[in-house]
Design a protein around this motif. Structure first.
Motif: not given
Length: 707
Positions: A410-431
């Motif tokens: 919330l301290k950063k003005p931009h609307s993009q997340p500071s950290f985000r998972s991906s398929a390479k970093s082991g994200k879930h395959t379901d909700p």
């Protein structure tokens, strides 16, 4: 292997001469050979042992060890696999006595050639200095010889012995070599600085006076006709622009829209509004407080007097209604109060209709400004769960429908997340149905305590059966699978005798408030598993809790053995985790979306159902039914999805599937505290609340044992 060797024999030779021919004496070679042979004799030390050949050939083995006597022999380290401290057997015995860092330069390299050239220059310079010194010494000696010769000639006429003495002296001086004179080396550290200060140029001021620009005063009066004509001209311009837009092609329209966006962005950048943002926010809150003054007064002071005439029943007073046009068609999928600011809460928007998935929204509202959210974040996938960190309240972690997890700052003005998972970093395959941070009573989804390296970490559960631990590093998220849910009795034999397991679908989980490693997991099959971080292959216990999917599970904030669960099979159940049967069962005649414990009492909790009702229970007053069941949405089609208690104020917030969040105030009967007795002080605190709930549980246990 070292061998014993025979003692060294020492020989002493005694002889008068060698077999060397002497030309002067004329003796022949061969004389004295008998004397040389007879003079050799062996001498042994008196303490030498006399050993046989077998003893001399015998081998003795010696093993040399390089053990460090200062190395510790009792190092103990913790074994995470066995859960105990174990002694380390192998200790490093290396002891460094001397170390020096050096470097080698090849002769063929550039640096090697430069150093060789410098050495040659230094040697040639030394030789040249020696030649110069020798020439000067020769000249000095010649001059001295001339002087001495002149003196001897003068003295020979008078006294001959004196001349002879002088000649002897000069001969001795010439025969004795002279030592070279030492050169004086200049002291490189003895130097003096010289400085001088220049004069500064004088400053000169130049001024000129100009005539002021001409000014004129303009004034005019505007009547109704002039105002009417101005509006007519503006309408004609708008109609002309509409006609031009109709005549344009679709490509031209897109280009025009892009140009308009660029113009608006440039105008927004040029307008410096940042200087007045804080003042504008304060003024906006003042305006909202004046607009909703009656609601603010009810929140602060209103108490329902009719509770005195009700038979221990209470009501919910609607206060504010929070909504945003951008999230109008999105359901409220998560609610969370900020741990630091008691008036701020976060709302996650997504969709439970899996055939109509769209974007997601993360909104943060404040009760000081109910008309517009304080923060707005949008995402490509719907948000299904969220949580806020206790020690860092500006960090918000969310779980998306597409299986990703993200962290917003919330301290950063931009609307993009500071950290985000991906398929390479082991994200879930379901909700992702839940993300877990620090254990708190008011949240399903929680951060966890920092790891040994003081890195932030949290947990997540998904329909793919994985419970994952995520660690925040400097620039990425690192995942670790804690446990994989396997449905019991679902193993099938595949090809070549392989056993195939059906993965369980996790829907909710909650960590224990005191035992860090223990947590509960609810599944779509209706079972609740008691798990541990230390055991990834087995469950500590299994509860046949519900007939449909478990929507929520939550530990009691006061009692360490009690937890609560709700499901779409219309029931809410309260459990003792040491007993496999529920202690209390409540049927609410509709699918239960969420439950939440109250922060002020161990026996009060709330539940919301899909028929638009909110139910508040107090087990100390009524163990069989709710003391308040009230519809809180205007339309019957609206379904309530989530509920949360405020940690300080006597209010709750509920969210529905239309994107609305309603704030409700609890009447006095719903938040009764222990009454004061004559001559006794009111006892408060966790111990009193634990005893109050223990008393109810003991009654239920006695009834079960009798039956």
């Amino acid at each position: 292997m070292p061998q014993k060797q025979p003692p060294r024999r020492q020989s002493i030779s005694v002889g008068r001469g060698t077999r060397k021919r002497d030309e002067d004496s004329g003796t022949e070679v061969g004389e004295g050979t008998d004397e040389w042979a007879q003079s050799k004799a062996t001498v042994r030390p008196p303490d030498q042992l006399e050993l046989t050949d077998a003893e001399l050939k015998e081998e003795f083995t010696r093993i040399l060890t390089a053990n460090n006597p200062q190395a510790p022999q009792n190092i103990v380290r913790y074994s995470f696999k066995e859960g105990t401290y174990k002694l380390i057997g192998v200790v490093n015995q290396l002891a460094v006595h001397f170390s020096q860092v050096g470097n080698l330069i090849p002769k063929d390299s550039d640096e090697g050639r430069r150093q060789h050239y410098r050495d040659e220059l230094a040697a040639s310079s030394q030789e040249s200095t020696k030649v110069v010194i020798s020439e000067t010494e020769i000249l000095e000696e010649e001059e001295e010889l001339k002087e001495t010769e002149a003196e001897t000639e003068a003295g020979s006429q008078t006294d001959m012995p004196v001349a002879e003495v002088a000649e002897k002296v000069t001969e001795e001086e010439l025969m004795t070599p002279k030592q070279p004179k030492e050169r004086k080396l200049t002291n490189k550290f003895n130097f003096s600085e010289r400085a001088s200060q220049t004069l500064n140029n004088p400053l000169r001021d130049r001024e000129c006076q100009m005539e002021p620009p001409p000014r004129t005063n303009f004034s005019a009066t505007a009547n109704q006709w002039e105002i009417y004509d101005a509006y007519v001209e503006e309408l004609e311009k708008q109609e002309k622009t509409k006609e031009k837009e109709k005549a344009k092609t679709p490509v031209a329209k897109k280009m025009g829209k892009m140009a308009m966006r660029k113009m608006t962005s440039m105008e927004s950048q040029s307008d410096d509004i940042t200087k007045v943002t804080q003042a504008a926010k304060i003024v906006e809150r003042m305006v909202n407080q004046n607009t909703y003054d009656d609601v603010a007064q009810d929140f602060k002071y209103y108490e329902d007097a009719a509770d005195e005439y009700r038979d221990q029943e209470g009501t919910l007073l609607p206060l504010w209604k929070f909504q945003n046009d951008k999230a109008k068609r999105l359901a409220v999928t998560a609610l969370c109060w900020n741990p630091k600011y008691n008036d701020l809460f976060a709302v996650g928007h997504g969709s439970y209709d899996f055939m109509k998935q769209s974007q997601g929204m993360l909104l943060l509202y404040s009760m000081k400004n109910p008309s517009f959210p304080e923060y707005i974040f949008s995402s490509e996938s719907g948000i299904m769960c969220l949580d806020m960190h206790v020690d860092h309240p500006y960090l918000v972690v969310v779980g998306h429908y597409d299986g990703n997890v993200a962290i917003y700052n919330l301290k950063k003005p931009h609307s993009q997340p500071s950290f985000r998972s991906s398929a390479k970093s082991g994200k879930h395959t379901d909700p992702v149905w839940q993300v877990s941070l620090e254990p708190r009573w008011e949240k399903w989804v929680r951060w966890q305590k920092d790891d040994m390296d003081n890195n932030l970490n949290f947990f997540s559960v998904s329909s793919d059966g994985r419970i994952v631990s995520w660690t925040l590093l400097k620039s990425e998220l690192v995942h670790t699978d804690v446990i994989k849910l396997k449905a019991e009795g679902s193993t099938t034999d595949g090809l070549d005798g392989l056993q195939l397991h059906t993965m369980g679908c996790g829907t909710a989980f909650d960590f224990h408030k005191e035992i860090d490693y223990m947590f509960l997991v609810g599944t779509e099959e209706g079972k609740i598993y008691k798990c541990s971080k230390s055991y990834s292959s087995k469950f500590l216990d299994t509860y046949d809790a519900h007939n449909m999917a478990v929507d929520a599970v939550s530990w009691s904030p006061y009692h360490t053995k009690v937890f609560m669960s709700c499901s779409s099979d219309w029931t809410v159940k309260i459990w003792d985790h040491t007993i496999k049967t529920p202690m209390f069962i409540y049927d609410l005649n509709s699918a239960v979306g969420d439950v939440a414990w109250a922060p002020y009492s161990s026996t009060v909790f709330a539940a919301v159902t899909t028929n638009g009702k909110t139910h508040v229970f107090d087990l100390s007053i009524n163990k069989y039914e709710a003391i308040c069941s009230q519809p809180v949405v205007t339309k019957k089609k609206n379904k309530i999805t989530h509920v949360q208690f405020n940690p300080i104020h006597p209010i709750i917030i509920v969210g529905d599937d239309r994107g609305h969040v309603i704030c409700l105030k609890l009447s006095p009967n719903l938040r009764k505290m222990p009454k004061e007795k004559k001559g006794q002080e009111v006892q408060k605190g966790p111990a009193v609340e634990i005893a109050k709930l223990d008393k109810l549980l003991n009654l239920v246990r006695e009834v079960k044992t009798k039956t």
